[in-house]
Design an enzyme around this catalytic site. Structure first.
Site: not given
Length: 360
Positions: A129-130
């Site tokens: 994620d991210d």
């Protein structure tokens, strides 16, 4: 007290419910994490994933091992959760590893997984994620990494967070356009026993229903595991609020469509407990007594939070005049216990959002 086993849909694996410490900014103290080894079973919750974004050895510096004193603390933390009968694991975020995954990187990852195995946790999460996601064969590259980890750690329950973990357009705004058919390709390529995290139709979803989950479960070819971004408050706007209501807007019956449900808590460990009561009630893991929060947080504090909770959650710091904020901070600072200290520190601005935390 041991956590009660809970069956996941479609198999004999336990249904995971608990905390994923996956927020940005000021992390929890180990003292508070250890308290959760006592608190989670009282709610009937059974799992804890350690993956604070502020731990550099899980993200930007994942190739390095923790300094020896910190490693000893993590070993003790893992033993504490195991001793409480809880599922425990670490979430590793090998930053943009999929951009270059050659022999050197594969060896580094194998070494890191072997080190994590020393914690003797039964959960392991690979978190993408991210991170930038504008790679045409993103699903194939990530699936290769996951398959290697599965081979190196065959007895561990493996969870994975995609780079695009929500339908929210904000992800493409920040991390590039999602490759075509990313979700379905990932679902076909990942081992069938790998759980996939999903936050809902938004990164911080106000509501989540079974209808929301159905098309994504079909795309991924398996029930999803919710990474629920309530009550997390680590962003520029959300850090100005305390989310003290039990988990809202989640449709009863979600469990029948899920493999697990984790809540990403606030930077304030003790003040996250009311929200987690809502998680327990949603999945009927336990029925805490009406005075549970008063017992765990302190009766005098809980009385004041019932008075001020709506103000803290809906208006937030910007909606409280400076003089009133100072008076409230002094009032809460005079109360005993760590939860009261968290309220006072928040009112004094000690949990203010720092954009530097996003450059981990």
């Amino acid at each position: 007290m041991s956590a009660l086993p809970m069956e996941a849909p479609g198999g004999d694996r336990p249904f995971l419910t608990g905390v994923v410490e996956g927020f940005y900014g000021r992390p929890w103290r180990d003292l508070d994490r250890r308290a959760y080894a006592r608190l989670l079973p009282r709610l009937g919750l059974n799992s804890y994933l350690y993956c604070p974004k502020a731990d550099p050895f899980l993200r930007r510096q994942w190739q390095r091992h923790w300094p020896r004193p910190r490693w000893r603390e993590l070993l003790g933390l893992a033993a504490c959760f195991r001793g409480a009968g809880l599922h425990f694991g670490v979430g590793l975020s090998p930053f943009a590893l999929y951009r270059r995954y050659g022999d050197t990187e594969r060896r580094q990852l194998r070494d890191k997984i072997r080190r994590l195995q020393e914690l003797r946790g039964d959960l392991l999460a690979l978190l993408f994620d991210d991170m930038p996601g504008d790679v045409p064969d993103l699903a194939e590259r990530q699936a290769e990494i996951v398959a290697d980890v599965r081979a190196w750690s065959p007895r561990t329950r493996l969870l994975m967070c995609p780079t695009y973990y929500s339908c929210d357009p904000v992800l493409e705004k920040h991390f590039g356009a999602m490759p075509a058919d990313y979700w379905s390709r990932l679902g076909r390529l990942l081992p069938a026993d790998v759980d996939i995290f999903w936050t809902g139709n938004r990164v911080c979803a106000e509501r989540i229903s079974t209808a929301d989950l159905a098309p994504l479960a079909r795309a991924f070819g398996r029930p999803l595991t919710l990474w629920d971004n309530y009550p997390v408050n680590d962003g520029a706007l959300r850090s100005k609020h305390l989310y003290l209501e039990p988990l809202p807007g989640r449709e009863p019956g979600l469990r029948s469509r899920l493999a697990g449900h984790f809540c990403n808590p606030m930077n304030q460990a003790w003040l996250s407990l009311p929200a987690l009561r809502g998680l327990a009630e949603l999945h009927a893991t336990a029925r805490p007594p009406a005075d549970w929060e008063a017992r765990e947080l302190g009766a005098s504090l809980w009385t004041r939070l019932r008075r001020d909770g709506a103000l803290f959650q809906r208006e937030g710091l910007d909606g409280i005049a400076p003089d009133r904020r100072r008076a409230l901070a002094a009032e809460y600072a005079d109360l005993p216990g760590p939860a009261a200290a968290e309220v006072a520190a928040w009112l004094r601005g000690e949990f203010a959002f720092d954009p530097a935390c996003l450059t981990d």
